[in-house]
Structure formats: C-alpha cells, structure tokens
Design an enzyme around this catalytic site. Structure first.
Site, PDB file in Angstrom:
ATOM      1  N   LYS A  79       0.844  -1.198   0.000  1.00  0.00           N
ATOM      2  CA  LYS A  79       0.000   0.000   0.000  1.00  0.00           C
ATOM      3  C   LYS A  79       0.881   1.251   0.000  1.00  0.00           C
ATOM      4  O   LYS A  79       1.910   1.292   0.679  1.00  0.00           O
ATOM      5  CB  LYS A  79      -0.917  -0.030   1.233  1.00  0.00           C
ATOM      6  CG  LYS A  79      -1.962   1.089   1.261  1.00  0.00           C
ATOM      7  CD  LYS A  79      -2.898   0.952   2.459  1.00  0.00           C
ATOM      8  CE  LYS A  79      -3.929   2.067   2.485  1.00  0.00           C
ATOM      9  NZ  LYS A  79      -4.889   1.927   3.606  1.00  0.00           N
ATOM     10  N   SER A 159      -9.951   2.329   2.651  1.00  0.00           N
ATOM     11  CA  SER A 159      -9.012   3.034   1.785  1.00  0.00           C
ATOM     12  C   SER A 159      -8.052   2.097   1.044  1.00  0.00           C
ATOM     13  O   SER A 159      -7.404   2.498   0.088  1.00  0.00           O
ATOM     14  CB  SER A 159      -8.188   4.021   2.612  1.00  0.00           C
ATOM     15  OG  SER A 159      -7.378   3.326   3.565  1.00  0.00           O
ATOM     16  N   SER A 183     -10.577   0.130   6.869  1.00  0.00           N
ATOM     17  CA  SER A 183      -9.917   0.191   5.561  1.00  0.00           C
ATOM     18  C   SER A 183      -9.236  -1.090   5.102  1.00  0.00           C
ATOM     19  O   SER A 183      -8.737  -1.149   3.984  1.00  0.00           O
ATOM     20  CB  SER A 183      -8.890   1.327   5.544  1.00  0.00           C
ATOM     21  OG  SER A 183      -9.525   2.566   5.518  1.00  0.00           O
TER      22      SER A 183
END
Length: 493
Positions: A79, A159, A183
């Site tokens: 990420k 997210s 998330s």
C-alpha cells in the site's frame, strides 16, 4: 504449467521449497499480469519490476543455499502508505509528489527480512481517507468483480482498495494494507478476499504515513485465511521506534488454522441490526451463525449499547488527529511546492493545491472540533464515548465470549462515481458502520467472505476478538471459509 499467479501463498511456498518453480518465474508471472491488467484495474500506482526481479533472484539463491525465510520468493504489493526506501511513496496525494523515503517502514522491512519480493506500490484513498478508493490522486481503482449481466465499474472499497483489488485480480500473492476505521475489512468484503486488522500495537506504525495515530493499524489482505495468517506472522513485531507497538511474542498464527472451535462462545450483538439493513445482509449473518453452531460453537446474544455512537465519535476523533498529523505537509522539505509571494502564501497555495477535497474536509472538521470553543463539546465527549465503547467489549469478553460475529459491511460493492454517495459524505461514511467500533476499542477484527448477493457480488462476515487474540479469529474465520467456500471474480479485465 498452470498460471502461477493462481497459487496461494501457502501453495507457492511449497512449490518454491520443493524447487518445482523459481522465485524469478513466480515474480515474472505477476509482473506480466500487472502489465496486462493494471491500465484497466488501476491497482498499482508504482510498479518496480527491476527491484522485484533482483529480490527474486536473491530469494532463489537463498532457497538453493537452504537459507529460505518464511516468505522467501513470495511477490507482494505494498500500500502506498508504507515508506519504501528509494521507491516513490505518496499516500496517493498530490502534496507528496516525488517523495522517495530514505527509510523503510518496519512492517515492510520485516517482510523483506523474511524473503518477500516487492512488486510495487498500491493505489489507495488519499491519506487513507475514504471508503471507496475514489479520493486517490491517481484516480479510482476498479473492483475485479462485476454484477451479473452488468458492465458497470464498481468500487473495491477503501481506503486499501488497491490492495484488495490487486489480490482479487491475481496481481500479487498478498498485500499490505492499513485500517483506521475499516480500511482493511471493508475492501476485503467488497472483493471476496480476507483482511485482518490486528490489535492496535501488534504491528509497528513506524514509517507508515499517519492518518489518525491512535486508530491506524497495519495488516494484510490475502486470498484466504491461511495466507492472511502467514503474512501477519511476518508483519507483526515489537518496534522500539514505535512506542505504541506492544512487546508480546508473535504466535504462529498458521498453526491455529484447522483447530476446533467446539465449545467456543460466539457473541451476537443486537445493536448491529441497524435500520434499513438489507435482508441479504441479515440472511448472511444468520448463515454465519449456523455455520459456527454446526462446528460446535455456542451462540450467545450480547449487548454493545454504545455502538450507535461509534460512527459520530469516530468522525470526530479521526479528523481531529488527522488535522494535527497533516499540519506537517507544507512544501518546505519534500513533496509539492507552489511558489507564493512569501512563506505563508507558499504554505497556503501548496496545501490548497496539494490536498484533495475529502482530505480538506476532514482537516477542517478536525480543526473545528479541536478549536477552543468546541473542544469540550465535541472532541472530549467523543473520547468519553470511545471509552464506553471499549468498556462494552470488555464486559462481553469478561462474560465468557471468545469472539463476536457481525456483518462486515451494510451492502455489497457500489458503483464508481455513485451520485447519491458523492453528494452526501455522511452516506459514504455509513459504509464504516460495522467496522469503526473495532478501531475505537483497539481490538482485532477479520473480514472473511461469506457468500454472494443476488447480483453475484461478494459479501463478508466480520469476527471481532479479544486484544492480541488474533489466533481465535483465524481459526474461527477458517471455519466460515470452509463452509462458505472461496470466491473469485470472472475475468473481464
């Protein structure tokens, strides 16, 4: 040879160990998949093929020498929130344009120490603020799943939308992600993958771009429960550079897979039956209860009375912490700089151009609730509610409950640029309704696929555990996984 990208981490590990495949072959298979699909899915914002091949080559040498690590040769996506030395790290925000850290986050360093291979950096909501991966400076990620008979592009959740989409579309063997209010778990539920948010403090936050420091926690997204257990074992550690990381031994999570849950008490909180919850979500929940009961668990009704206040309290605490954390981005030392007539003008122009709309909204909310006239009325009250939420869970666990079962999300994945949600941020925030309590209480939570809805889209179940008892979550989630089966999208990309 079968498509190597279809191998789970456990399967790839076995084949690498038996020298049936090489790490370079496995890595090349993923690089090829990314090259073919990323223009469509938009899961990666930076791809590092040269670095990946060099790491894979080193892995093959260690395997040949009998010095293989726990994740030797396994290609992973990272990420964009995790600092990766020398590799563009932007938190998918314009304000961090061009930033290449001179350091490696503790979590990613742990993975490299165990032999993992980095394929690149994954798309996400800007500064991890969002539930749909639509706030990214790099544009939205497309969910690899589509509704039956439809060509409409769906969100992968957020997210960590890039992480979930890349795992579901076979663009990495597994991925790192972070969870501040859901998330990891919400995108996992939207993409038919498994995601675990560990207990706060289980993984180091050092080197991870901060959103809300008392809520943020790193964790993995993987194709199945076993793979998630393998990844978390490598990611978790105490870290002297992060005073919130906890000095507890990291168990062999994989060993809990397949263990019996007979006699375990599973709590069902009545407060999670929210108004307007679709019948399919209720049916999924009941199916999950039935599976656990069949496996020998005892089902007990519990009450978590302050659940209804969790979402408003979260959307006070998280923006308050974000407004403080994001004050450091000013264009002086790194990232975007927009020239101004003086330094204050430069700050203002840089922040106006660099931050996206949702991030600005949360900075403003956070600054407002921390201001002198409103601190007591909003922020202090939200922190008191947070203590009460934590107490609710403590009382349930003290009464003998081993884990709590809830839905992971109030719906399946929705469309990209959904006008109804775009015009009303609160409706978007409601996506986190089942997940935020876990962050507010600092507990571990795992999302595991439970089935498909009438449109053929994945739905997830959530298990919530006691602090630092991720093992119970893994073994219970595995029972659900065995009963529900695994789900994969039909390839259209």
């Amino acid at each position: 040879m079968t498509d190597l990208t279809r191998l789970t981490i456990a399967e790839a590990r076995a084949k690498l160990s038996a020298k049936e495949i090489t790490a370079v072959e496995l890595t090349d298979a993923y690089i090829g998949a990314i090259e073919a699909a990323n223009e469509t899915i938009n899961a990666y914002v930076t791809v590092t093929p040269e670095k990946a091949r060099a790491m894979a080559k080193a892995s093959d040498a260690r395997i040949a020498a009998g010095k293989a690590g726990a994740l030797e040769g396994i290609p992973l996506g990272i990420k964009d929130l995790f600092g990766t030395e020398g590799v563009h790290t932007q938190a998918c925000s314009h304000i961090l344009d061009g930033f290449r850290p001179r350091y490696e986050s503790t979590v990613t360093q742990n993975l490299w120490n165990d032999g993992a291979v980095m394929l690149g950096k994954l798309n996400m909501d800007e500064f991890a603020m969002g539930s749909s991966n639509e706030t990214s400076y790099y544009g939205p990620v497309k969910n690899p799943w589509r509704a039956k008979g439809s060509n409409m592009d769906l969100v992968p959740g957020g997210s960590s939308g890039g992480s979930a989409a890349a795992v579901a579309a076979y663009l990495c063997a597994g991925a790192t992600a972070t969870d501040t209010g859901g998330s990891i778990r919400q995108p996992a539920a939207f993409t038919g993958t498994v995601g675990i948010k560990p207990t706060y403090g289980r993984c180091s936050r050092w080197g991870v771009v901060a959103f809300a420091s008392s809520l943020d926690q790193a964790g993995p997204i993987a194709r199945d429960v076993r793979d998630a257990a393998i990844l978390l074992k490598s990611m978790a550690s105490v870290d002297l550079k992060d005073t919130t990381s906890v000095d507890l031994p990291v168990p062999d999570y994989e060993a809990s897979i397949g263990q019996s849950i007979k006699g375990m008490k599973i709590g069902i909180p009545k407060e999670y039956r929210v108004d307007g919850m679709p019948e399919e979500i209720e049916a999924l929940w009941q199916q999950g209860i039935a599976w656990l009961k069949e496996a020998g668990a005892e089902i007990v009704d519990i009450t978590l009375p302050h659940t209804k206040y969790a979402l408003p309290a979260y959307y006070i605490v998280a923006p308050a912490e974000a407004s403080s954390n994001l004050a450091r981005y000013d264009g002086v030392r790194y990232g975007l700089r927009v020239d101004g007539k003086d330094i204050v003008d430069m700050y203002e122009k840089t922040r106006a151009a660099g931050f996206g709309r949702e991030v600005k909204r949360r900075i403003m909310i956070g600054t407002y609730v921390l201001s002198a006239g409103y601190y007591d009325a909003y922020y202090l009250r939200a922190q008191k509610v947070r203590s009460l939420i934590k107490r609710d869970f403590e009382l349930a666990f003290q009464a003998g409950v081993d884990a709590i079962l809830t839905p992971a999300t109030p719906s399946s994945a929705f469309g990209i640029a959904d006008e109804d949600l775009a015009s009303d941020p609160v409706k978007m925030y409601l996506n986190d309704i089942f997940t935020v309590t876990v962050n507010m209480a600092g507990l571990p939570g795992i999302a595991v696929p439970g089935g498909l809805d009438h449109k053929g889209l994945p739905l997830g179940l959530q298990l919530i555990g006691k602090p630092f008892d991720e093992e119970t979550l893994f073994k219970t989630a595995h029972v659900i996984e065995q009963a529900a089966g695994r789900f994969a999208p039909s390839k259209w990309w």
